[in-house]
Design a protein around this motif. Sequence first.
Motif, PDB file in Angstrom:
ATOM      1  N   PRO A  36      37.407  30.899  28.757  1.00 12.36           N
ATOM      2  CA  PRO A  36      36.759  29.658  28.309  1.00 12.36           C
ATOM      3  C   PRO A  36      35.447  29.886  27.570  1.00 12.36           C
ATOM      4  O   PRO A  36      34.948  29.002  26.888  1.00 12.36           O
ATOM      5  CB  PRO A  36      36.530  28.907  29.614  1.00 12.36           C
ATOM      6  CG  PRO A  36      36.466  29.982  30.664  1.00 12.36           C
ATOM      7  CD  PRO A  36      37.427  31.043  30.212  1.00 12.36           C
ATOM      8  N   ASN A  37      34.885  31.121  27.707  1.00  9.96           N
ATOM      9  CA  ASN A  37      33.628  31.415  27.006  1.00  9.96           C
ATOM     10  C   ASN A  37      33.576  32.910  26.709  1.00  9.96           C
ATOM     11  O   ASN A  37      34.445  33.678  27.113  1.00  9.96           O
ATOM     12  CB  ASN A  37      32.416  30.970  27.841  1.00  9.96           C
ATOM     13  CG  ASN A  37      32.445  31.575  29.235  1.00  9.96           C
ATOM     14  OD1 ASN A  37      32.441  32.791  29.390  1.00  9.96           O
ATOM     15  ND2 ASN A  37      32.501  30.717  30.257  1.00  9.96           N
ATOM     16  N   ALA A  38      32.530  33.310  26.017  1.00  9.33           N
ATOM     17  CA  ALA A  38      32.424  34.696  25.556  1.00  9.33           C
ATOM     18  C   ALA A  38      32.158  35.674  26.683  1.00  9.33           C
ATOM     19  O   ALA A  38      32.260  36.887  26.487  1.00  9.33           O
ATOM     20  CB  ALA A  38      31.323  34.801  24.502  1.00  9.33           C
ATOM     21  N   GLU A  39      31.813  35.179  27.859  1.00  4.94           N
ATOM     22  CA  GLU A  39      31.471  36.055  28.970  1.00  4.94           C
ATOM     23  C   GLU A  39      32.635  36.296  29.918  1.00  4.94           C
ATOM     24  O   GLU A  39      32.520  37.092  30.850  1.00  4.94           O
ATOM     25  CB  GLU A  39      30.289  35.462  29.765  1.00  4.94           C
ATOM     26  CG  GLU A  39      29.016  35.283  28.952  1.00  4.94           C
ATOM     27  CD  GLU A  39      28.470  36.608  28.448  1.00  4.94           C
ATOM     28  OE1 GLU A  39      28.422  37.559  29.244  1.00  4.94           O
ATOM     29  OE2 GLU A  39      28.132  36.690  27.256  1.00  4.94           O
ATOM     30  N   ASN A  40      33.745  35.606  29.718  1.00  2.00           N
ATOM     31  CA  ASN A  40      34.852  35.706  30.669  1.00  2.00           C
ATOM     32  C   ASN A  40      36.183  35.795  29.940  1.00  2.00           C
ATOM     33  O   ASN A  40      36.409  35.106  28.938  1.00  2.00           O
ATOM     34  CB  ASN A  40      34.872  34.498  31.601  1.00  2.00           C
ATOM     35  CG  ASN A  40      33.657  34.445  32.497  1.00  2.00           C
ATOM     36  OD1 ASN A  40      33.596  35.125  33.507  1.00  2.00           O
ATOM     37  ND2 ASN A  40      32.673  33.636  32.119  1.00  2.00           N
ATOM     38  N   MET A  41      37.060  36.646  30.457  1.00  2.00           N
ATOM     39  CA  MET A  41      38.424  36.751  29.973  1.00  2.00           C
ATOM     40  C   MET A  41      39.348  36.866  31.181  1.00  2.00           C
ATOM     41  O   MET A  41      38.902  37.068  32.313  1.00  2.00           O
ATOM     42  CB  MET A  41      38.590  37.971  29.053  1.00  2.00           C
ATOM     43  CG  MET A  41      37.823  37.845  27.744  1.00  2.00           C
ATOM     44  SD  MET A  41      38.279  39.136  26.536  1.00  2.00           S
ATOM     45  CE  MET A  41      37.489  40.552  27.259  1.00  2.00           C
ATOM     46  N   THR A  42      40.642  36.702  30.940  1.00  2.00           N
ATOM     47  CA  THR A  42      41.623  36.844  32.015  1.00  2.00           C
ATOM     48  C   THR A  42      42.610  37.951  31.636  1.00  2.00           C
ATOM     49  O   THR A  42      42.760  38.290  30.461  1.00  2.00           O
ATOM     50  CB  THR A  42      42.399  35.545  32.258  1.00  2.00           C
ATOM     51  OG1 THR A  42      43.129  35.202  31.074  1.00  2.00           O
ATOM     52  CG2 THR A  42      41.457  34.397  32.623  1.00  2.00           C
ATOM     53  N   LEU A  43      43.260  38.507  32.647  1.00  2.00           N
ATOM     54  CA  LEU A  43      44.279  39.507  32.353  1.00  2.00           C
ATOM     55  C   LEU A  43      45.459  39.339  33.291  1.00  2.00           C
ATOM     56  O   LEU A  43      45.341  38.794  34.384  1.00  2.00           O
ATOM     57  CB  LEU A  43      43.708  40.929  32.431  1.00  2.00           C
ATOM     58  CG  LEU A  43      43.202  41.485  33.765  1.00  2.00           C
ATOM     59  CD1 LEU A  43      44.340  41.977  34.652  1.00  2.00           C
ATOM     60  CD2 LEU A  43      42.245  42.646  33.500  1.00  2.00           C
ATOM     61  N   GLY A  44      46.596  39.795  32.843  1.00  2.00           N
ATOM     62  CA  GLY A  44      47.802  39.847  33.653  1.00  2.00           C
ATOM     63  C   GLY A  44      48.272  41.286  33.721  1.00  2.00           C
ATOM     64  O   GLY A  44      48.464  41.935  32.691  1.00  2.00           O
ATOM     65  N   LEU A  45      48.465  41.810  34.936  1.00  2.00           N
ATOM     66  CA  LEU A  45      48.767  43.216  35.129  1.00  2.00           C
ATOM     67  C   LEU A  45      50.192  43.401  35.629  1.00  2.00           C
ATOM     68  O   LEU A  45      50.625  42.720  36.565  1.00  2.00           O
ATOM     69  CB  LEU A  45      47.783  43.814  36.137  1.00  2.00           C
ATOM     70  CG  LEU A  45      47.815  45.331  36.359  1.00  2.00           C
ATOM     71  CD1 LEU A  45      47.447  46.069  35.072  1.00  2.00           C
ATOM     72  CD2 LEU A  45      46.834  45.718  37.473  1.00  2.00           C
ATOM     73  N   GLY A  46      50.924  44.305  35.014  1.00  2.00           N
ATOM     74  CA  GLY A  46      52.244  44.678  35.481  1.00  2.00           C
ATOM     75  C   GLY A  46      53.325  43.673  35.159  1.00  2.00           C
ATOM     76  O   GLY A  46      53.109  42.689  34.443  1.00  2.00           O
ATOM     77  N   PRO A  47      54.530  43.906  35.705  1.00  2.00           N
ATOM     78  CA  PRO A  47      55.686  43.061  35.384  1.00  2.00           C
ATOM     79  C   PRO A  47      55.503  41.594  35.717  1.00  2.00           C
ATOM     80  O   PRO A  47      56.035  40.733  35.012  1.00  2.00           O
ATOM     81  CB  PRO A  47      56.816  43.669  36.236  1.00  2.00           C
ATOM     82  CG  PRO A  47      56.401  45.072  36.474  1.00  2.00           C
ATOM     83  CD  PRO A  47      54.899  45.050  36.566  1.00  2.00           C
ATOM     84  N   ASN A  48      54.773  41.289  36.792  1.00  2.00           N
ATOM     85  CA  ASN A  48      54.621  39.878  37.158  1.00  2.00           C
ATOM     86  C   ASN A  48      53.323  39.266  36.643  1.00  2.00           C
ATOM     87  O   ASN A  48      52.976  38.142  36.999  1.00  2.00           O
ATOM     88  CB  ASN A  48      54.748  39.685  38.675  1.00  2.00           C
ATOM     89  CG  ASN A  48      53.621  40.329  39.461  1.00  2.00           C
ATOM     90  OD1 ASN A  48      52.655  40.820  38.879  1.00  2.00           O
ATOM     91  ND2 ASN A  48      53.729  40.338  40.781  1.00  2.00           N
TER      92      ASN A  48
END
Length: 498
Positions: free
Chosen positions: A434-446
Amino acid sequence: MRRPSLQYLLLAICVIAGISICFGYAEMSQENSRLAGFDNFITHTMEEYEVPGVVVGIVENDSVVYLKGFGARELGKPDLVDPDTRFQIASVTKYITGAAIGTLVDEGKLNWDTPVITYLPDFTLKDSYVGNHSNLRDMLAHRTGLRRDGELLGRIGYSNDEILHRMRYLESDAGFRERYLYSNAGYFIAGEAAAKVDNRSWEDLTDARIIKPLGMTRSGSHPETLYLDDNHYSGHGGAPGDVQIIPLENASLPAAGQVVSTGRDMTQFLRLMLNNGTIDGKQILTPKTVTDIHAASLVAGRSGPLRDPNGAVGLGCDSYYFLGDRIIEKNGALDGVRSIVILIPEKKSGLVVIANKQLTAFPEAVRDEFLERYIGKSGVDLQAQEKASQAGWNSLIKNPDRPFNPEPAKISPSAIAGTYTSDMYGSMLIEEGPNAENMTLGLGPNGYEGNLTHWTNNTWYLSFPNPDDLVGYLTFTATPTGSVEGIVSDEFGSFTRA
């Protein structure tokens, strides 16, 4: 700075209709002068540590002399904890895993000191020497040096076979047999070796070899056992004065923490191990194997309430001395639950405590009281000691503070976003937040979800909603033209841009 795992750590008052109450369901086979006032100690200590519900059982001379539930299964609801309430027992599972493997040792199917590759021919580790020479004793006594980031493999969607294969990419944080380094990965590997030689899953062999023979009718190694009826706990966590119901955590690696049990059923396991592998005239383990499980396979250092400098690790349990008596102990933690079992073999006495709250020293407080009642006063204010430990744990709930003057990122989030791969984890998808200081990630098959917070320069802090998961720092690297080519991390290893 790494946020410590809550696995080694330990509120809520039983609040019904706005009043602080602790409800108890009592079963005592006999009056015991050692236990005079013990109920009051439990209820008072629950209130101090803000624990909603707990079950406590004590075995003495092969009899259950104390078995009671206190408080609520779930904060704000009227259902009470009783001796048959199902709980996850977390890492106390390791003690049961050690016993299940012990039955295979007794039958000659396994040997504590035979290399694991004998049973799992395709098994290897990053250090081939360690992979070729590690045995079950190394795995169960936490002396392989394996890092704890292998636990994430159990959360991100891989099968057991694939997890076992990817263990070859797991780094070490200590030399082989050099020192104690807690490793759920080691228990997973040992469980898979047992499953291979017994030709069935770790869950099925543990149920068949330990759970059912002991008459632990409300227990099981499959996680769904917890929900077979409504008499099960809900997990709780939070800071002092702000305890909340939280989602329960599934054990990431089955043989390390997946057993479900009750106070009543766990007294059966205590009876077995206190009686050298026999219960009600039926031999489950040989006395030699019980001795092997309890023996010191590695000196780990200070342990127990009196900080025995020669505390040791066995095969699924720990040991230390308290005023001259040798104590066998195993504790556990998953998000929403804490557990502990204690044996005083020379006094044929044992204790089990399971509480429906994480990040609490309550089980250790009860342990200390039990030891002083059954062995003698230590001369140390052990309860004050546990409260001091609790204060320290309370300070560890939050993530570390960001640097006071962080350097701005030289690589933008939009340039960082994309897919990366590693030998160990497979794919990782990073998306702008939502802003320049935060990101999300998804790891692996799920696509196991994590959060990235900008730390300083091109380094980001990676954490997961589950507080037991590994955390650490990802530093993004770029080519001279500015395109992102990969990630380096002390905690998670390297990733390349896909």
